[in-house]
Design a protein around this motif. Structure first.
Motif, PDB file in Angstrom:
ATOM      1  N   ALA A   1      28.063  37.981  82.784  1.00 23.45           N
ATOM      2  CA  ALA A   1      28.339  38.616  84.063  1.00 23.45           C
ATOM      3  C   ALA A   1      29.809  38.374  84.367  1.00 23.45           C
ATOM      4  O   ALA A   1      30.237  37.229  84.507  1.00 23.45           O
ATOM      5  N   SER A   2      30.584  39.450  84.425  1.00 22.19           N
ATOM      6  CA  SER A   2      32.021  39.308  84.691  1.00 22.19           C
ATOM      7  C   SER A   2      32.636  40.671  84.911  1.00 22.19           C
ATOM      8  O   SER A   2      32.152  41.673  84.401  1.00 22.19           O
ATOM      9  N   THR A   3      33.698  40.688  85.690  1.00 17.91           N
ATOM     10  CA  THR A   3      34.527  41.897  85.760  1.00 17.91           C
ATOM     11  C   THR A   3      35.960  41.539  85.390  1.00 17.91           C
ATOM     12  O   THR A   3      36.861  42.354  85.526  1.00 17.91           O
ATOM     13  N   GLY A   4      36.165  40.315  84.927  1.00 15.02           N
ATOM     14  CA  GLY A   4      37.535  39.828  84.795  1.00 15.02           C
ATOM     15  C   GLY A   4      37.917  39.409  83.394  1.00 15.02           C
ATOM     16  O   GLY A   4      37.510  40.018  82.401  1.00 15.02           O
TER      17      GLY A   4
ATOM     18  N   CYS B   1      28.626  43.306  72.578  1.00  9.49           N
ATOM     19  CA  CYS B   1      28.930  42.621  73.832  1.00  9.49           C
ATOM     20  C   CYS B   1      28.339  43.434  74.982  1.00  9.49           C
ATOM     21  O   CYS B   1      28.564  44.639  75.071  1.00  9.49           O
ATOM     22  N   ARG B   2      27.551  42.779  75.814  1.00 12.18           N
ATOM     23  CA  ARG B   2      26.951  43.402  77.001  1.00 12.18           C
ATOM     24  C   ARG B   2      27.540  42.740  78.228  1.00 12.18           C
ATOM     25  O   ARG B   2      27.492  41.511  78.346  1.00 12.18           O
ATOM     26  N   ILE B   3      28.065  43.544  79.139  1.00  4.99           N
ATOM     27  CA  ILE B   3      28.692  43.000  80.342  1.00  4.99           C
ATOM     28  C   ILE B   3      27.955  43.526  81.566  1.00  4.99           C
ATOM     29  O   ILE B   3      27.827  44.742  81.746  1.00  4.99           O
ATOM     30  N   PHE B   4      27.455  42.613  82.394  1.00  3.83           N
ATOM     31  CA  PHE B   4      26.816  43.007  83.643  1.00  3.83           C
ATOM     32  C   PHE B   4      27.835  42.920  84.775  1.00  3.83           C
ATOM     33  O   PHE B   4      28.518  41.908  84.945  1.00  3.83           O
ATOM     34  N   CYS B   5      27.907  44.001  85.533  1.00  2.00           N
ATOM     35  CA  CYS B   5      28.924  44.136  86.573  1.00  2.00           C
ATOM     36  C   CYS B   5      28.223  44.583  87.855  1.00  2.00           C
ATOM     37  O   CYS B   5      27.500  45.575  87.849  1.00  2.00           O
ATOM     38  N   ALA B   6      28.395  43.832  88.939  1.00  2.00           N
ATOM     39  CA  ALA B   6      27.720  44.171  90.195  1.00  2.00           C
ATOM     40  C   ALA B   6      28.394  45.365  90.862  1.00  2.00           C
ATOM     41  O   ALA B   6      29.618  45.489  90.842  1.00  2.00           O
ATOM     42  N   THR B   7      27.579  46.225  91.464  1.00  2.00           N
ATOM     43  CA  THR B   7      28.140  47.387  92.166  1.00  2.00           C
ATOM     44  C   THR B   7      29.014  46.934  93.335  1.00  2.00           C
ATOM     45  O   THR B   7      29.945  47.631  93.727  1.00  2.00           O
TER      46      THR B   7
ATOM     47  N   LEU C   1      37.668  46.046  82.854  1.00  2.00           N
ATOM     48  CA  LEU C   1      36.472  46.558  82.194  1.00  2.00           C
ATOM     49  C   LEU C   1      36.814  47.696  81.246  1.00  2.00           C
ATOM     50  O   LEU C   1      36.131  47.885  80.232  1.00  2.00           O
ATOM     51  N   ALA C   2      37.862  48.447  81.554  1.00  2.00           N
ATOM     52  CA  ALA C   2      38.288  49.509  80.631  1.00  2.00           C
ATOM     53  C   ALA C   2      38.743  48.899  79.308  1.00  2.00           C
ATOM     54  O   ALA C   2      38.453  49.425  78.230  1.00  2.00           O
TER      55      ALA C   2
ATOM     56  N   VAL D   1      28.968  48.202  79.211  1.00  3.58           N
ATOM     57  CA  VAL D   1      29.048  47.732  80.598  1.00  3.58           C
ATOM     58  C   VAL D   1      27.870  48.292  81.384  1.00  3.58           C
ATOM     59  O   VAL D   1      27.648  49.501  81.393  1.00  3.58           O
ATOM     60  N   GLU D   2      27.100  47.410  82.017  1.00  7.72           N
ATOM     61  CA  GLU D   2      25.917  47.836  82.759  1.00  7.72           C
ATOM     62  C   GLU D   2      26.074  47.451  84.234  1.00  7.72           C
ATOM     63  O   GLU D   2      26.331  46.293  84.553  1.00  7.72           O
ATOM     64  N   LEU D   3      25.917  48.442  85.108  1.00  6.85           N
ATOM     65  CA  LEU D   3      26.043  48.185  86.539  1.00  6.85           C
ATOM     66  C   LEU D   3      24.743  47.606  87.090  1.00  6.85           C
ATOM     67  O   LEU D   3      23.653  48.053  86.722  1.00  6.85           O
ATOM     68  N   VAL D   4      24.875  46.602  87.950  1.00  5.53           N
ATOM     69  CA  VAL D   4      23.725  45.960  88.580  1.00  5.53           C
ATOM     70  C   VAL D   4      23.904  46.096  90.091  1.00  5.53           C
ATOM     71  O   VAL D   4      24.963  45.755  90.621  1.00  5.53           O
ATOM     72  N   ALA D   5      22.870  46.613  90.773  1.00  2.00           N
ATOM     73  CA  ALA D   5      22.962  46.760  92.230  1.00  2.00           C
ATOM     74  C   ALA D   5      23.104  45.388  92.880  1.00  2.00           C
ATOM     75  O   ALA D   5      22.362  44.466  92.543  1.00  2.00           O
ATOM     76  N   GLY D   6      24.059  45.254  93.778  1.00  3.09           N
ATOM     77  CA  GLY D   6      24.208  43.999  94.508  1.00  3.09           C
ATOM     78  C   GLY D   6      25.553  43.335  94.267  1.00  3.09           C
ATOM     79  O   GLY D   6      26.566  44.011  94.093  1.00  3.09           O
ATOM     80  N   HIS D   7      25.514  41.992  94.266  1.00  2.37           N
ATOM     81  CA  HIS D   7      26.742  41.206  94.164  1.00  2.37           C
ATOM     82  C   HIS D   7      26.752  40.385  92.879  1.00  2.37           C
ATOM     83  O   HIS D   7      25.847  40.503  92.060  1.00  2.37           O
ATOM     84  N   TYR D   8      27.757  39.511  92.758  1.00  2.00           N
ATOM     85  CA  TYR D   8      27.923  38.796  91.500  1.00  2.00           C
ATOM     86  C   TYR D   8      26.668  38.028  91.093  1.00  2.00           C
ATOM     87  O   TYR D   8      26.302  38.006  89.911  1.00  2.00           O
ATOM     88  N   SER D   9      25.984  37.430  92.085  1.00  3.38           N
ATOM     89  CA  SER D   9      24.799  36.635  91.740  1.00  3.38           C
ATOM     90  C   SER D   9      23.720  37.502  91.096  1.00  3.38           C
ATOM     91  O   SER D   9      22.934  37.021  90.275  1.00  3.38           O
ATOM     92  N   ASP D  10      23.681  38.806  91.427  1.00  2.00           N
ATOM     93  CA  ASP D  10      22.713  39.707  90.797  1.00  2.00           C
ATOM     94  C   ASP D  10      23.104  39.983  89.340  1.00  2.00           C
ATOM     95  O   ASP D  10      22.252  40.053  88.451  1.00  2.00           O
TER      96      ASP D  10
END
Ligand SMILES: [Zn+2]
Length: 386
Positions: free
Chosen positions: A118-121, A138-144, A152-153, A162-171
């Motif tokens: 889980a990261s955007t950085g 590599c699979r990256i979970f990124c909160a909406t 991420l690019a 890159v997979e978007l997850v509804a919510g915040h970083y903890s999600d």
């Protein structure tokens, strides 16, 4: 390389690596490495992270892109007392490359599908880079709800999914956790994976080799803080091996806008339970340019205890610095030819604190510049250079 066991930082319950949480009490896990000799702490003919490979936990593969062995430079405006460690010149431009070289090697050892996090950085870029180097996914979970920028690019360019997850970083953190059971090595760069911290031990040996001595103070920007703990563990190795007689004081730096560790530290040294309670105190997170260390630790508060423990045992402290000071420090570093991300500049802002910069001895202080400014140049030019 060092044999190791994996166990609970709190109750000592033993697990088999890869594992991520204690099955008995759900606390973070840590590795317990076999002791090293003085010879083990000296450079080998290995490349990149593996140059000090005998300080690392044993893995069979050795993925490298030439990370590590980063330059140590005197700071022109720091007098004789301050040096900077340029982790910003690692292959993906941050210190995370050391951890990802080790993680990618372990993923190959265990025949895993790839790296998940889980990261955007910086961690996302680094994991994508080293998964590609290892020929793994590599699979990256990124909160909406997170601010996903150009990093991420870069990760996508290396083939990361890159997979978007509804919510915040903890999600996003929870989504990466769920993938752990499906053949993916979780490399979320908090203390989730106990292996990652170990990759920073060689930094201590590099510093002593370059300075010819142990610095009095090492200043490290901290989110959860595995970099600080890993460097400190490296110094404990050097002491145990008889190479040095002391450890430096480890100083962690956070941005005032998001400073759970500094708040807990400020609550006083009252033991583990009190620190754990302080880390759970709700607080408001404000805006900060230092996104790389803006970690509220929500949902994994106990990970912060590992950093607080390292700081206490080193005789150091944790400080928080404000946005104007971070911006001014970034400007000063750029003026010396060092273009770093705001989180890295925070180290220099902390050095303006007389409590931190107490020693006038030559080579007294090292500031770890964790990430390059190129990935956040818009932030730096918009805010920092005003
Ligand atoms: Zn436990």
């Amino acid at each position: 390389m060092r044999s190791f066991t994996t166990g609970c930082a709190r109750c000592g319950h033993v697990a088999a690596f890869p594992a991520y949480r204690c099955r008995a009490c759900a606390s973070p896990l840590v590795l317990d490495l076999a002791p090293v000799s003085a010879a083990d702490c000296r450079p080998t003919s290995g490349r990149g992270l593996w140059r000090y490979g005998r300080m690392l936990p044993r893995v069979r593969h050795s993925v490298t892109l030439g990370e590590g062995a980063t330059p140590l430079l005197p700071l022109r405006h720091g007098g004789a007392t301050t040096h900077v460690k340029l982790e910003s010149v690692n292959p993906s431009l941050s210190f995370k490359d050391r951890a990802m070289a080790l993680a990618a090697s372990a993923a190959l050892d265990h025949g895993m599908t790839g790296l998940v996090l889980a990261s955007t950085g910086n961690a996302a870029v680094s994991a994508a880079t080293y998964a590609a180097a290892a020929g793994r996914r590599c699979r990256i979970f990124c909160a909406t709800g997170s601010n996903a920028g150009s990093k991420l690019a870069t990760a996508r360019a290396h083939g990361a999914e890159v997979e978007l997850v509804a919510g915040h970083y903890s999600d996003a953190y929870a989504a990466a956790t769920r993938a752990e059971g499906e053949g993916w090595l979780n490399v979320t760069t908090t203390y989730r994976n106990p292996l990652l911290t170990e990759a920073y031990r060689p930094i201590a040996a590099e510093l002593v080799d370059d300075l010819g001595d142990v610095p009095d103070v090492v200043v490290v920007p901290v989110g959860a803080g595995p970099l600080l703990r890993g460097i400190w563990l490296g110094f404990t190795d050097l002491v145990a091996a008889g190479l040095t007689g002391r450890e430096p004081q480890m100083v962690g730096v956070q941005a005032e806008a998001c400073a759970p560790l500094a708040r807990a530290w400020g609550a006083g040294d009252r033991g583990r339970a009190e620190w754990a309670a302080a880390l759970r105190q709700p607080f408001e997170v404000g805006p900060t340019a230092a996104t790389a260390i803006a970690d509220a630790l929500r949902g994994y508060e106990d990970e912060g205890l590992l950093t607080l423990d390292a700081v206490r045992r080193s005789g150091g402290r944790i400080v928080a610095v404000g946005e104007p000071a971070i911006a001014e420090a970034g400007h000063r570093l750029a003026g010396e030819g060092l273009f770093v991300e705001p989180a890295a500049a925070a180290t220099l802002a902390a050095l303006r604190n007389p409590v931190v910069a107490g020693s006038e001895r030559a080579n007294a202080c090292v500031a770890v510049l964790t990430g390059h400014g190129a990935k956040e140049s818009s932030t730096l030019t918009a805010g920092g250079m005003a």
